[in-house]
Design a protein around this motif. Sequence first.
Motif, PDB file in Angstrom:
ATOM      1  N   ASP A  46       0.767  -1.151  -0.059  1.00 51.07           N
ATOM      2  CA  ASP A  46      -0.059  -0.072   0.083  1.00 51.07           C
ATOM      3  C   ASP A  46       1.010   1.486   0.052  1.00 51.07           C
ATOM      4  O   ASP A  46       1.427   1.315   1.040  1.00 51.07           O
ATOM      5  N   CYS A  49       0.212   4.940   2.468  1.00 46.70           N
ATOM      6  CA  CYS A  49      -0.725   4.146   3.586  1.00 46.70           C
ATOM      7  C   CYS A  49      -1.659   5.288   4.492  1.00 46.70           C
ATOM      8  O   CYS A  49      -2.648   4.944   4.837  1.00 46.70           O
ATOM      9  N   ASP A  54      -6.628   1.226   4.832  1.00 47.26           N
ATOM     10  CA  ASP A  54      -6.758   0.158   3.712  1.00 47.26           C
ATOM     11  C   ASP A  54      -5.792  -0.770   4.005  1.00 47.26           C
ATOM     12  O   ASP A  54      -6.245  -2.105   3.696  1.00 47.26           O
TER      13      ASP A  54
END
Length: 212
Positions: A46, A49, A54
Motif C-alpha cells: 500500500d 498508506c 486500507d
Amino acid sequence: MESEHKPGPSEFWDEFYAERQRVWSGKPNGALVREVGSVAPGRAIDLGCGEGADAIWLAERGWTVTAVDVSAVALGRAAEHAEEAGVADRITFLARDLAGWEPEGTYDLVTASFLHSPVEFPRERVLLAATRAVAPGGLLFVVGHTAFPPWSRHPHDEHMPSADELAASLGLRADAWEVETSTSEGREATGPEGQKAVLTDAILRARRRPAD
C-alpha cells in the motif's frame, strides 16, 4: 533577507497529521473494497498508506501487507490502529519517501489511493515504479481525484488524469496488461470543517498478464 522555509515531504506530512488526532475516517477506500474484496489474498503493498485503513482492511482479509508512507506520525498512528484491530503481525510499516524509493520484489497487489501531494511530488514516476512491482498475474489498483476537493491545499489548476489517461501514461499495453476497470465515479465527501462536496474519483484496476 532570509529565504522562506519550504518544508520537505516528511516535515509537511508530519505537521499535517499532527494537526488533529485523526485525519481520515478510519474506513477503507470504498472503491478498494469493491474492486479487491473478492480477490484471493497474497502479498500486497500500500503506497501512501496514511493512517492505515486500507492496509488494515487488507490484513483482516488475509493479505500480508507492506504499508509505506513518508510521515512517521501517520505510520505511528497506523501501527496503533493495526494493533487495535489485531492484525499488526500481518503488516510491515515502512517510512519511505516514494519520490526516491522503489519497492523491492513483486506483489500480488500494488495499491495507491489518493497519492497526491501539495508539495512537489512525481506522482506519475512513482506510479510507474508501482507497475514494476506488480507480479505476473497480480493487480495494480489506483484511485485518485479528477479534481481536488474545494477545501484542499493542492493547486486547483493542476490537471488530474482520468483513469484512461493514467493507463496510457503508465504504458499499460494490451500484450502485458488487462485493464479490468477504468472509470470515474462520484461520491459525497465531508471536509475537515464539515464542508460538503461531491467529488469524482478516477479508478484504475489492471492485471499484469501471467508469464508464458
